[in-house]
Design a protein around this motif. Structure first.
Motif, PDB file in Angstrom:
ATOM      1  N   ARG A  31       1.121  -1.033   0.146  1.00 60.72           N
ATOM      2  CA  ARG A  31       0.078   0.121  -0.145  1.00 60.72           C
ATOM      3  C   ARG A  31       0.869   0.951   0.251  1.00 60.72           C
ATOM      4  N   HIS A 113     -11.581   5.880  -6.249  1.00 54.33           N
ATOM      5  CA  HIS A 113     -10.617   5.656  -5.952  1.00 54.33           C
ATOM      6  C   HIS A 113     -10.089   5.663  -4.476  1.00 54.33           C
ATOM      7  N   GLU A 116     -12.073   6.114  -0.585  1.00 52.66           N
ATOM      8  CA  GLU A 116     -11.937   4.813   0.057  1.00 52.66           C
ATOM      9  C   GLU A 116     -10.873   5.521   1.141  1.00 52.66           C
ATOM     10  N   HIS A 134     -21.899  -0.641   1.197  1.00 50.78           N
ATOM     11  CA  HIS A 134     -21.831  -1.237   0.415  1.00 50.78           C
ATOM     12  C   HIS A 134     -22.655  -0.881  -1.011  1.00 50.78           C
ATOM     13  N   TRP A 153     -19.652  -1.264  -5.169  1.00 59.73           N
ATOM     14  CA  TRP A 153     -19.375  -2.416  -4.262  1.00 59.73           C
ATOM     15  C   TRP A 153     -18.857  -3.806  -4.872  1.00 59.73           C
ATOM     16  N   ASP A 156     -14.509  -6.060  -2.026  1.00 59.84           N
ATOM     17  CA  ASP A 156     -13.150  -6.327  -0.693  1.00 59.84           C
ATOM     18  C   ASP A 156     -13.188  -4.435  -0.988  1.00 59.84           C
ATOM     19  N   HIS A 157     -13.317  -4.226  -2.087  1.00 54.80           N
ATOM     20  CA  HIS A 157     -13.498  -2.681  -2.647  1.00 54.80           C
ATOM     21  C   HIS A 157     -14.211  -2.008  -3.444  1.00 54.80           C
ATOM     22  N   TYR A 158     -14.856  -1.114  -3.818  1.00 54.05           N
ATOM     23  CA  TYR A 158     -15.259   0.074  -4.362  1.00 54.05           C
ATOM     24  C   TYR A 158     -14.834  -0.376  -5.425  1.00 54.05           C
ATOM     25  N   GLN A 159     -15.676  -0.696  -7.268  1.00 52.96           N
ATOM     26  CA  GLN A 159     -14.654  -0.526  -8.202  1.00 52.96           C
ATOM     27  C   GLN A 159     -15.560   1.025  -8.826  1.00 52.96           C
ATOM     28  N   GLN A 324      -3.681   3.864  -5.546  1.00 50.91           N
ATOM     29  CA  GLN A 324      -4.122   3.289  -4.890  1.00 50.91           C
ATOM     30  C   GLN A 324      -4.282   2.112  -6.137  1.00 50.91           C
ATOM     31  N   ARG A 328      -2.461  -1.656  -6.295  1.00 49.05           N
ATOM     32  CA  ARG A 328      -2.815  -2.636  -6.385  1.00 49.05           C
ATOM     33  C   ARG A 328      -2.466  -3.331  -7.603  1.00 49.05           C
TER      34      ARG A 328
END
Length: 336
Positions: A31, A113, A116, A134, A153, A156-159, A324, A328
């Protein structure tokens, strides 16, 4: 900070029609952890983004990946900005700058992105609402243009889904706004929300009102020279009546379009206002007709009152989001 060739890091850029923000960040456990180098550039002052990045990275370690957030639809690896004749070529940047991977995303996808990564203190809540975990989110913001995106959602994360919703037809809601539409139609033919909800748009709103009400020659000259900043100063600092009216009309239309996007996305997870203009007008949002226009959706007024509305105070949220995405890409290449 002493550069190290072995230091794992990623590069992010937020490339807009007015300015470009670059940030190099070290990775910790996959990260972005700490900033190694950052700079702000005048987008118009550089012959290419490649030259800008080469200058920025001189003497620093090569990033493992770079994510460039650009103010334009991203349909290929080579594009031109919507509001500036600046070409961005990801393959050229990879080769010229010695980067293993360059990712292009829309600037408001990057903002999405970045949401978050924000802390509660990075937000000014205009309407608390009742956030549903979510549930979809919506993000929009006026700056050089009007950016929009929708967040869904993804486990495990927002698209973040790109959108060019800033270019949909402007829909006036009262006689004053109908007059503004006619004024802008004479200039542009097609009138989108971006023609109003942008720096140039705020100037256009002022000019529309200045044709109908007395305005001092000094203020006209200031607006001609400094644009939207002069309108904001005249309203917030000097209490000028026409500038105040322009700002109020601008914010009511902003609220209406935010409500439109909230309904389109059914943003029960929250609506986030970002972009260059919102933080500078943070306190004025709460005092204006923004929320009344946001909720004024007939039978869906009560539903809109339940959606949280937050103003993003950090102007670098796009760079945060691009970091982020780059991180990733390094840790999970198939998820980018």
């Amino acid at each position: 900070m002493t550069p190290s060739d072995s230091l794992p890091c990623v590069l992010a850029a937020d490339v807009g029609g007015s300015k470009t923000l670059l940030r190099l960040a070290a990775l910790d456990d996959g990260r972005p952890a700490r900033t190694l180098n950052e700079a702000r550039f005048d987008s118009r002052a550089w012959p290419s983004l490649t030259a800008m990045i080469q200058h920025f990275l001189a003497g620093w370690p090569r990033p493992y990946a770079a994510c460039l957030a650009v103010a334009a639809p991203v349909e290929s690896r080579r594009l031109e900005l919507t509001n500036l004749a600046l070409t961005v070529d990801a393959d050229e940047i990879e080769t010229a700058c010695g980067l293993p991977q360059v990712i292009l995303i829309n600037d408001f996808v990057a903002v999405g992105h970045g949401i978050e990564a924000l802390k509660p203190s990075d937000l000014l809540t205009l309407q608390a609402g009742q956030e549903k975990p979510h549930a979809p989110r919506a993000v929009l913001g006026a700056g050089t243009g009007l950016g929009e995106a929708i967040l869904v959602w993804a486990g495990d994360h927002y698209q973040v889904l790109p959108s060019e919703g800033g270019h949909v037809d402007f829909a006036p809601t009262d006689e004053e706004q109908i007059g503004l539409l006619r004024f802008l139609m004479a200039r542009h033919g097609h009138v989108s929300y971006e023609r109003i909800l942008s720096g140039a748009g705020l100037v256009a709103v002022f000019e529309y009102l200045a044709d109908r009400w007395p305005v001092s020659p000094g203020l006209r000259k200031a607006v001609a020279e400094a644009g939207a900043a002069a309108v904001s100063r005249a309203a917030l600092d000097d209490g000028d009546a026409v500038a105040n009216q322009a700002l109020e009309l601008f914010l009511r239309i902003y609220g209406a379009q935010a409500g439109n996007l909230a309904l389109t996305a059914w943003a029960a997870g929250g609506v986030y206002l970002a972009g260059g203009i919102a933080p500078r007008l943070a306190q004025r949002f709460a005092l204006s007709g923004f929320l009344a226009a946001f909720r004024a959706k007939g039978r869906y007024r009560d539903a809109l009152a339940r959606f949280p509305v937050h103003l993003v105070l950090r102007p670098d949220v796009g760079v945060m989001g691009a970091l982020q995405v780059a991180a990733r890409a390094v840790s999970r290449p198939s998820s980018t």
